[in-house]
Design a protein around this motif. Structure first.
Motif, PDB file in Angstrom:
ATOM      1  N   SER A  74       0.803  -1.230   0.000  1.00  0.00           N
ATOM      2  CA  SER A  74       0.000   0.000   0.000  1.00  0.00           C
ATOM      3  C   SER A  74       0.831   1.274   0.000  1.00  0.00           C
ATOM      4  CB  SER A  74      -0.914   0.010   1.231  1.00  0.00           C
ATOM      5  OG  SER A  74      -0.132  -0.012   2.421  1.00  0.00           O
ATOM      6  N   GLU A  75       2.157   1.174  -0.149  1.00  0.00           N
ATOM      7  CA  GLU A  75       2.985   2.371  -0.096  1.00  0.00           C
ATOM      8  C   GLU A  75       2.978   3.109  -1.443  1.00  0.00           C
ATOM      9  OE1 GLU A  75       6.866   1.567   1.415  1.00  0.00           O
ATOM     10  OE2 GLU A  75       6.102   0.618   3.236  1.00  0.00           O
ATOM     11  N   LEU A  76       2.801   4.410  -1.365  1.00  0.00           N
ATOM     12  CA  LEU A  76       2.769   5.263  -2.550  1.00  0.00           C
ATOM     13  C   LEU A  76       3.845   6.321  -2.400  1.00  0.00           C
ATOM     14  CD1 LEU A  76       0.956   5.568  -5.146  1.00  0.00           C
ATOM     15  CD2 LEU A  76      -0.146   7.455  -3.936  1.00  0.00           C
ATOM     16  N   MET A  77       4.815   6.318  -3.302  1.00  0.00           N
ATOM     17  CA  MET A  77       5.958   7.217  -3.184  1.00  0.00           C
ATOM     18  C   MET A  77       5.649   8.564  -3.820  1.00  0.00           C
ATOM     19  SD  MET A  77       9.933   6.318  -3.981  1.00  0.00           S
ATOM     20  CE  MET A  77       9.921   5.153  -2.609  1.00  0.00           C
ATOM     21  N   LEU A  78       5.970   9.643  -3.098  1.00  0.00           N
ATOM     22  CA  LEU A  78       5.749  11.003  -3.578  1.00  0.00           C
ATOM     23  C   LEU A  78       7.028  11.815  -3.448  1.00  0.00           C
ATOM     24  CD1 LEU A  78       2.689  10.213  -3.242  1.00  0.00           C
ATOM     25  CD2 LEU A  78       2.326  12.551  -2.443  1.00  0.00           C
ATOM     26  N   MET A  79       7.257  12.688  -4.412  1.00  0.00           N
ATOM     27  CA  MET A  79       8.381  13.608  -4.364  1.00  0.00           C
ATOM     28  C   MET A  79       7.979  14.831  -3.540  1.00  0.00           C
ATOM     29  SD  MET A  79      11.398  14.562  -5.100  1.00  0.00           S
ATOM     30  CE  MET A  79      11.838  13.209  -6.178  1.00  0.00           C
ATOM     31  N   LEU A  80       8.584  14.984  -2.369  1.00  0.00           N
ATOM     32  CA  LEU A  80       8.259  16.106  -1.495  1.00  0.00           C
ATOM     33  C   LEU A  80       9.515  16.933  -1.233  1.00  0.00           C
ATOM     34  CD1 LEU A  80       5.771  14.372   0.973  1.00  0.00           C
ATOM     35  CD2 LEU A  80       5.254  15.901  -0.937  1.00  0.00           C
ATOM     36  N   ASP A  81      10.175  17.304  -2.306  1.00  0.00           N
ATOM     37  CA  ASP A  81      11.415  18.068  -2.253  1.00  0.00           C
ATOM     38  C   ASP A  81      11.299  19.234  -3.219  1.00  0.00           C
ATOM     39  OD1 ASP A  81      14.006  19.052  -2.397  1.00  0.00           O
ATOM     40  OD2 ASP A  81      14.944  17.083  -2.463  1.00  0.00           O
ATOM     41  N   VAL A  82      11.406  20.448  -2.696  1.00  0.00           N
ATOM     42  CA  VAL A  82      11.256  21.637  -3.541  1.00  0.00           C
ATOM     43  C   VAL A  82      12.369  21.749  -4.576  1.00  0.00           C
ATOM     44  CG1 VAL A  82       9.960  22.940  -1.826  1.00  0.00           C
ATOM     45  CG2 VAL A  82      12.462  23.068  -1.834  1.00  0.00           C
ATOM     46  N   HIS A  83      13.470  21.020  -4.406  1.00  0.00           N
ATOM     47  CA  HIS A  83      14.539  21.058  -5.397  1.00  0.00           C
ATOM     48  C   HIS A  83      14.118  20.385  -6.705  1.00  0.00           C
ATOM     49  CE1 HIS A  83      17.324  21.705  -1.835  1.00  0.00           C
ATOM     50  NE2 HIS A  83      17.586  22.709  -2.644  1.00  0.00           N
ATOM     51  N   HIS A  84      13.059  19.599  -6.657  1.00  0.00           N
ATOM     52  CA  HIS A  84      12.473  19.054  -7.888  1.00  0.00           C
ATOM     53  C   HIS A  84      11.065  19.637  -7.962  1.00  0.00           C
ATOM     54  CE1 HIS A  84      11.155  16.360 -11.017  1.00  0.00           C
ATOM     55  NE2 HIS A  84      12.280  15.691 -11.019  1.00  0.00           N
ATOM     56  N   TRP A  85      11.000  20.941  -8.261  1.00  0.00           N
ATOM     57  CA  TRP A  85       9.762  21.676  -8.028  1.00  0.00           C
ATOM     58  C   TRP A  85       8.582  21.224  -8.882  1.00  0.00           C
ATOM     59  CZ3 TRP A  85       7.571  24.382 -11.982  1.00  0.00           C
ATOM     60  CH2 TRP A  85       8.398  24.746 -13.048  1.00  0.00           C
ATOM     61  N   PRO A  86       8.732  20.782 -10.150  1.00  0.00           N
ATOM     62  CA  PRO A  86       7.528  20.337 -10.872  1.00  0.00           C
ATOM     63  C   PRO A  86       6.839  19.157 -10.182  1.00  0.00           C
ATOM     64  CG  PRO A  86       9.339  20.718 -12.402  1.00  0.00           C
ATOM     65  CD  PRO A  86       9.928  20.717 -11.029  1.00  0.00           C
ATOM     66  N   SER A  87       7.638  18.161  -9.785  1.00  0.00           N
ATOM     67  CA  SER A  87       7.059  16.994  -9.123  1.00  0.00           C
ATOM     68  C   SER A  87       6.615  17.322  -7.710  1.00  0.00           C
ATOM     69  CB  SER A  87       8.073  15.843  -9.098  1.00  0.00           C
ATOM     70  OG  SER A  87       8.402  15.463 -10.412  1.00  0.00           O
ATOM     71  N   TYR A  88       7.315  18.260  -7.064  1.00  0.00           N
ATOM     72  CA  TYR A  88       6.904  18.702  -5.734  1.00  0.00           C
ATOM     73  C   TYR A  88       5.519  19.338  -5.778  1.00  0.00           C
ATOM     74  CZ  TYR A  88       6.698  21.592  -1.516  1.00  0.00           C
ATOM     75  OH  TYR A  88       6.295  22.203  -0.351  1.00  0.00           O
ATOM     76  N   LEU A  89       5.303  20.236  -6.736  1.00  0.00           N
ATOM     77  CA  LEU A  89       3.997  20.886  -6.864  1.00  0.00           C
ATOM     78  C   LEU A  89       2.913  19.867  -7.228  1.00  0.00           C
ATOM     79  CD1 LEU A  89       4.983  24.184  -8.716  1.00  0.00           C
ATOM     80  CD2 LEU A  89       4.440  23.884  -6.292  1.00  0.00           C
TER      81      LEU A  89
END
Length: 240
Positions: A143-158
């Protein structure tokens, strides 16, 4: 605390990518990796990867590269085209479900024990796709869903922040944040250690390769030589 520092994407895309991921695992630096069920080389080196029992494995859900598994004659759209289809509400959820089921089934057939999922080009977060993914994970043991939560990769962060704000079924999954290693973080050992510390225990997403074998492997890849540089820098800065 979980062992390892890095999460590596794209297992199966080329033999050299697989070897790069394995090199991180051999050095004790790999926390997790995501496997492309649609990729030609997903079985190359797989038994060694599976021997690292402390490395978590994820499906790298692919809807933007190569051929579909559920319809082998169907070429998947480019990332830009899929994003446009999503924004226009033209995603076919039945196809997404069929393809997700096929890709999960392929990894299960190979004996890959899954912890969860992330997406090639972060497609798992797109409207029309995210609901299908969450429903599937909610019915499974992974059930784990990985998310990019790093502003240094801002498109994926947003994109990740939008997803967290507007997705009503988050209770069905376990969110696993990751951070991103940028070129400047590879410039020195001190820069890399600062980035590792700033991630606060979340893995750093990397795309390693031992050599540039993409032309020989018939792979279209925008990162190419950067993958080799990234791995060489990581191993140089963090060598035992």
């Amino acid at each position: 605390m979980e062992a390892g520092i890095f999460h590596a994407d794209d297992w199966g895309l080329s033999p050299s990518i697989n070897q790069g991921i394995l090199e991180l695992a051999r050095k004790g630096l790999l926390r997790s990796a995501s496997c492309m069920a649609t990729a030609e080389y997903v079985e190359d080196g797989l038994q060694e990867l599976l021997s690292f029992s402390d490395v978590g494995l994820y499906l790298h859900f692919n809807l933007t590269y190569g051929l579909a598994l559920s319809a082998p004659d169907l070429s998947l759209p480019t990332h830009k085209r899929l994003m446009l289809q999503s924004l226009l509400g033209r995603i076919n959820p039945e196809f997404v479900h069929e393809e997700l089921t096929a890709q999960l089934g392929r990894l299960e057939q190979l004996g890959i024990p899954l912890k969860g999922l992330n997406g090639h080009h972060h497609v798992h977060l797109l409207p029309g796709i995210a609901d299908v993914v969450i429903a599937q994970l909610g019915r499974s043991s992974y059930s784990e869903l990985m998310l990019m939560l790093d502003v240094h990769h801002w498109p994926s962060y947003l994109q990740s922040r939008w997803f967290l704000k507007h997705q009503p079924n988050l209770a069905l999954v376990k969110i696993k944040p990751c951070h991103y290693l940028r070129p400047r973080h590879l410039s020195s050992r001190d820069e890399m250690l600062r980035k590792i510390s700033a991630a606060g225990g979340s893995p750093l997403l990397v795309h390693p390769a031992l050599t540039d074998d993409f032309e020989a492997s018939g792979v279209t890849d925008s990162l190419r030589a950067y993958r080799v540089f990234e791995l060489k820098s990581i191993l140089g800065h963090l060598r035992a």
